[in-house]
Structure formats: structure tokens, C-alpha cells
Motif scaffolding. Structure first.
Motif, mmCIF file in Angstrom:
data_model
loop_
_atom_site.group_PDB
_atom_site.id
_atom_site.type_symbol
_atom_site.label_atom_id
_atom_site.label_comp_id
_atom_site.label_asym_id
_atom_site.label_seq_id
_atom_site.Cartn_x
_atom_site.Cartn_y
_atom_site.Cartn_z
ATOM 1 N N ILE A 113 11.650 73.106 -83.363
ATOM 2 C CA ILE A 113 11.492 72.651 -81.981
ATOM 3 C C ILE A 113 11.910 73.790 -81.057
ATOM 4 O O ILE A 113 12.529 74.758 -81.499
ATOM 5 N N PRO A 114 11.577 73.713 -79.771
ATOM 6 C CA PRO A 114 11.969 74.789 -78.862
ATOM 7 C C PRO A 114 13.481 75.000 -78.836
ATOM 8 O O PRO A 114 14.255 74.035 -78.867
ATOM 9 N N ASN A 115 13.881 76.261 -78.790
ATOM 10 C CA ASN A 115 15.295 76.566 -78.599
ATOM 11 C C ASN A 115 15.617 76.540 -77.105
ATOM 12 O O ASN A 115 14.784 76.120 -76.286
ATOM 13 N N ARG A 116 16.830 76.967 -76.737
ATOM 14 C CA ARG A 116 17.206 76.911 -75.316
ATOM 15 C C ARG A 116 16.229 77.693 -74.442
ATOM 16 O O ARG A 116 15.818 77.209 -73.370
ATOM 17 N N ARG A 117 15.861 78.881 -74.891
ATOM 18 C CA ARG A 117 14.945 79.700 -74.090
ATOM 19 C C ARG A 117 13.608 79.000 -73.897
ATOM 20 O O ARG A 117 13.081 78.923 -72.786
ATOM 21 N N GLY A 118 13.043 78.470 -74.991
ATOM 22 C CA GLY A 118 11.748 77.795 -74.886
ATOM 23 C C GLY A 118 11.825 76.528 -74.057
ATOM 24 O O GLY A 118 10.920 76.231 -73.261
ATOM 25 N N PHE A 119 12.910 75.763 -74.227
ATOM 26 C CA PHE A 119 13.025 74.507 -73.482
ATOM 27 C C PHE A 119 13.213 74.776 -71.993
ATOM 28 O O PHE A 119 12.605 74.099 -71.153
ATOM 29 N N GLU A 120 14.052 75.734 -71.640
ATOM 30 C CA GLU A 120 14.264 76.031 -70.224
ATOM 31 C C GLU A 120 12.984 76.530 -69.558
ATOM 32 O O GLU A 120 12.730 76.237 -68.389
ATOM 33 N N ARG A 121 12.183 77.293 -70.299
ATOM 34 C CA ARG A 121 10.908 77.734 -69.729
ATOM 35 C C ARG A 121 9.996 76.540 -69.446
ATOM 36 O O ARG A 121 9.398 76.431 -68.373
ATOM 37 N N GLU A 122 9.899 75.608 -70.403
ATOM 38 C CA GLU A 122 9.055 74.432 -70.202
ATOM 39 C C GLU A 122 9.621 73.510 -69.136
ATOM 40 O O GLU A 122 8.869 72.873 -68.380
ATOM 41 N N LEU A 123 10.945 73.432 -69.039
ATOM 42 C CA LEU A 123 11.557 72.620 -67.987
ATOM 43 C C LEU A 123 11.225 73.186 -66.608
ATOM 44 O O LEU A 123 10.928 72.429 -65.664
ATOM 45 N N GLY A 124 11.253 74.507 -66.480
ATOM 46 C CA GLY A 124 10.879 75.121 -65.210
ATOM 47 C C GLY A 124 9.430 74.830 -64.843
ATOM 48 O O GLY A 124 9.109 74.545 -63.674
ATOM 49 N N ARG A 125 8.532 74.859 -65.817
ATOM 50 C CA ARG A 125 7.130 74.536 -65.551
ATOM 51 C C ARG A 125 6.977 73.074 -65.139
ATOM 52 O O ARG A 125 6.189 72.741 -64.241
ATOM 53 N N ALA A 126 7.723 72.203 -65.827
ATOM 54 C CA ALA A 126 7.630 70.776 -65.502
ATOM 55 C C ALA A 126 8.109 70.501 -64.081
ATOM 56 O O ALA A 126 7.481 69.728 -63.340
#
Length: 262
Positions: A113-126
Motif C-alpha cells: 500500500i502507499p507509504n507516507r510519501r505516496g499517501f501524502e501526495r494523494e491526500l494533496g491531490r484529493a
């Protein structure tokens, strides 16, 4: 009887004196019939013409060589096309490798699953999408209880098994449009679309109940675990860092409550 008489035609040249024959019985014996002297090419003239010819030949050869460079032979064109195809294939392979490395850099290697870096990037897009289209969503931060004692007593392989089981439970609780990310060793985050605050808290409570019912057998011992959750609502004025901090604070408040309950 008529005898031929030699008469000089015009002024004689020092190099070419050509006598002209006239007959005594000619109509005008007093006038000389002159023959025009033939022009001879001097060595200088011949040399100049030869040089001009050499220059013309050299110019022609140069033009031929230049044309050969400008218009490559068919074999050379085929080689160039083959080289272009080879370079394009190498470029496509390099781009695919870059994408793989980027995906690996944004993914937790253990849980997929996404790590912190991947999740924060997707959270910013959301959040950018929510701000532009006035959509809604919620962020749930989740911390695993008693994971450190499991790692210390039964090893990290046992702790990894617990984490995988928790991710499996969370995946069944969310939709395909939602997302789970691992923020740290025992901390997770969930991005849930089109969910208000009340529904988000209900979802967080359901996750706690499902994970509380998990049990594991390690070295002849039955081990229980659990999670504590914190909720933050996403809106038009949200910022990624701020909502993560808000959900994290709510999670620690919930953890203290669960510790007191136990």
C-alpha cells in the motif's frame, strides 16, 4: 607565257611569312591576293585553358562529394533507421524503469500500500479536487495497539503478520475509490471520499470493533491486538499537513480513552 610570281601578302610577320602565288595573266596582276595568317595558341594561352579545365574538374568532384554527403546511400539510411529504433526502445525501457522506481519509492514493500510519501501526495491531490469541485471527504488516522510487545516477544515476523491482517480488515471496510496508506511502523491513514463527519466517526468505530476481534497464535500463546482511530473532515479550506495533524491528535485522545477503558 605566264610565269608565277611570288608576292608577299601584307606586312610579313617575323614568325609566319606565307608567300602567295599569283599568275601573270590574272585580271589584276598589280594587286596581291593575300591569305590571312592562321592564329597560333601560345603556351600561355594553353596553360590558362588547362588551368581553367582543372578548376572545373575539381569543382565537379567537390559537388559530387557534397551530394554524396547530403544524400546518404540506401544502406546508410537503413542503418540510421535501425539506430533510431534501437534508441527508441532503450528510451521506452528507461521510462518504464523510472516509473517502476517511482512506484517503489511511494509503496510500502511489506504491505503493498502507499507509504507516507505516496499517501501524502494523494491526500494533496484529493484536497485540491475537493477545493475545486466542493466535494467532501474524511481522513482517519489509525494506530495499532500493543504491536511493540508482539515484536519484542515473538519477533518482527509475528508483528508483520499482525499488520497484514489489519490491512486486510481495513480493505474490506472501504470502497475501491478510497485509499489506505502506512504512515509509519504501526500507524495507518485512510482517505474516504464523500463522507461527512458523523459517518466518518461511525466508520472509525466499526474498524476498531473488527480489529479488536482479531486474535493470533504465536509460540503457543494467543495474542490480541487493537487500534485507536482519529478523524478529520476534509473541506474546501483543508490543508494536507493540518488535517493530518488534526487526525493524529484525535487519535491520541482516543488511544488514551481506550487505555482507560481497558
Amino acid at each position: 607565257m605566264n610565269y608565277p610570281v611570288l608576292v608577299q601578302g601584307g606586312k610579313p610577320s617575323s614568325r609566319d611569312l606565307r608567300p602567295v602565288l599569283i599568275m601573270n595573266g590574272d585580271r589584276d596582276a598589280g594587286s596581291a591576293v593575300r591569305e590571312r595568317p592562321m592564329k597560333k595558341k601560345t603556351r600561355a594561352t594553353v596553360s590558362r585553358e588547362a588551368k581553367r579545365g582543372k578548376r572545373a574538374a575539381a569543382t565537379g568532384k567537390a559537388l559530387v562529394r557534397r551530394a554524396a554527403r547530403i544524400a546518404p546511400r540506401p544502406a546508410a539510411r537503413d542503418d540510421a533507421k535501425a539506430e533510431i529504433r534501437r534508441l527508441k526502445a532503450q528510451l521506452a525501457k528507461a521510462q518504464a524503469r523510472i516509473e517502476q522506481l517511482q512506484a517503489a519509492a511511494d509503496t510500502d514493500f511489506l504491505l503493498g500500500i502507499p507509504n507516507r510519501r505516496g499517501f501524502e501526495r494523494e491526500l494533496g491531490r484529493a484536497i485540491a479536487y475537493i477545493q475545486r469541485y466542493h466535494a467532501s471527504g474524511a481522513l482517519i488516522v489509525l494506530d495499532v495497539d500493543r504491536l511493540k510487545p508482539i515484536n519484542d516477544n515473538f519477533g518482527h515476523a509475528a508483528g508483520d503478520q499482525v499488520l497484514k491482517a489489519i490491512v486486510s480488515v481495513l480493505s474490506r471496510q472501504i470502497r475501491s475509490s478510497d485509499m489506505i496508506g502506512r504512515l509509519g511502523g504501526d500507524e495507518f491513514a485512510l482517505l474516504l471520499w464523500n463522507l461527512g463527519e458523523t459517518d466518518a466517526h461511525a466508520k472509525a468505530a466499526s474498524m476498531e470493533d473488527d480489529i479488536d476481534r482479531l486474535s493470533f497464535a504465536f509460540a503457543g500463546s494467543t495474542v490480541m491486538t487493537g487500534v485507536s482511530t482519529g478523524v478529520a473532515v476534509l473541506g474546501p479550506h483543508s490543508e494536507a499537513g493540518r488535517v493530518l495533524a488534526e487526525a493524529d491528535r484525535a487519535m491520541y485522545v482516543r488511544k488514551a480513552q481506550r487505555r482507560h477503558e481497558i
